[in-house]
Enzyme design. Sequence first.
Site, PDB file in Angstrom:
ATOM      1  N   SER A 319      54.837  32.106  18.503  1.00 13.13           N
ATOM      2  CA  SER A 319      54.102  33.320  18.170  1.00 13.13           C
ATOM      3  C   SER A 319      52.654  33.019  17.828  1.00 13.13           C
ATOM      4  O   SER A 319      51.850  33.931  17.704  1.00 13.13           O
ATOM      5  CB  SER A 319      54.759  33.970  16.961  1.00 13.13           C
ATOM      6  N   CYS A 320      52.314  31.762  17.659  1.00 17.85           N
ATOM      7  CA  CYS A 320      50.968  31.401  17.201  1.00 17.85           C
ATOM      8  C   CYS A 320      50.004  31.349  18.374  1.00 17.85           C
ATOM      9  O   CYS A 320      49.513  30.286  18.757  1.00 17.85           O
ATOM     10  CB  CYS A 320      51.006  30.059  16.488  1.00 17.85           C
ATOM     11  N   THR A 321      49.767  32.465  18.986  1.00 19.69           N
ATOM     12  CA  THR A 321      48.796  32.544  20.056  1.00 19.69           C
ATOM     13  C   THR A 321      47.875  33.716  19.781  1.00 19.69           C
ATOM     14  O   THR A 321      48.173  34.576  18.961  1.00 19.69           O
ATOM     15  CB  THR A 321      49.461  32.750  21.431  1.00 19.69           C
TER      16      THR A 321
END
Length: 459
Positions: A319-321
């Site tokens: 999810s870290c985009t």
Amino acid sequence: MPYFDTASAAPLHPVARQALQASLDEGWADPARLYREGRRARLLLDAAREAAAESVGCRPDELAFTPSGTHAVHSGMAGVLAGRRRVGGHLVHSAVEHSSVLHAAELHAAGGGSVSEVPVDRLGRVAPSSYGDLVRPDTALACLQSANHEVGTLQPVAEVAEICGAAGVPLLVDAAQSLGWGPVGGAWSVLCASAHKWGGPAGVGLLAVRKGVRFSPQGPSDERESGRSPGFVNLPAVVAAAASLRAVRAEADAEAARLRTLVDRLRRRVARLVPDVEVVGHPDLRLPHLVTFSCLYVDGETLLHELDRADYSVSSGSSCTSSTLTPSHVLRAMGVLSEGNVRVSLPPGTTAAEVNGFLEVLPGLVAGVRERLGATPPPVSLPEADSLELDALGLRCPQPVIELARAIGRVPVGGTVTVLSDDEVARLDIPAWCAMRGQQYVGESPRPEGVAYTVRRTA
């Protein structure tokens, strides 16, 4: 440059390339026409259908070619739901299905249907009994993937098919990730797959519908592909898809054994070489070529860029985009760490040297990303208070977890740290951090801005 993202798209198999080039010369005519060129094209189409059906484990007249695997899933689900509308409008699917299934389920619900979601365990696997618990008299269709596309976990398709069959409910199987490795067992009713997952050309899907399954194609149809996929098929691509599926199957057992050894090495060595990492997915019941792991205190997009600069092509469910603030639905359903997520899926022919090279560069790249994000541990100090509250509003993954890790030593054992965050990812990654670090996750509570996540220090 090692390409480690076969789960997204496999490189074109040499047999597919040869078949594609040959059929461009022989298969350009309309196979529905009776003149010489049409008959020649028809022979190619029939041969491709027979070869693909043999690999799938169905009759040739049960199999249709579609423009993509997603098209096959959408057509398959819509056709069964429409064909069984008199039974009811209830749909059952697992929580980790491919987005094509989830999108079709959303459309079904928007049209007045009902949907039930089957949970998975922390390894990403459903319990067959869960389908038995959710299937009911008005259930029109159940869906279950054969293997997960993000973490590689194999699903108990045969057991679920037996339970659904006993209840008179057809089971649709998304076999996109597994079909190149072998047939799907069990009494499934509908099967979907995508050629570019096994080294065929993109733009070819398979839709197999067993005889006896009530099926009503939706939308305009014609006489082609049993009315299930209207329009002129891309015959050269279809021929290449069928030929490459047969070819990869012939190589599958030997290649699976070889790649499984390399993936086992990756699973062991990543956990040993990289601190604070979680290898996710089932350790045994899994695809032979795929491994996924998540790294604490790491921005997944940055890590993928660093690996790309080091000449390794991998993908992520992280999810870290910059494009999303929500975790992967698969990782969320499993309840595992999502930040710093890396999926490695090895293509046939991958060498031990390529895997060893990846293992050599990975630890330094992870350490470098962590250092840039300020994820170094703070110096040991005396506790400041019995409880602390951290304002992480506006901070995105992995910063809320980094702030928590830096603060936990500032409270005594038994004390609490509360993280106030408006990042949806924190709902998954803070409990996952607690499980990895041996701390107690107390729970969450809503605030006017964001959500407060409370952790009790236990060590």
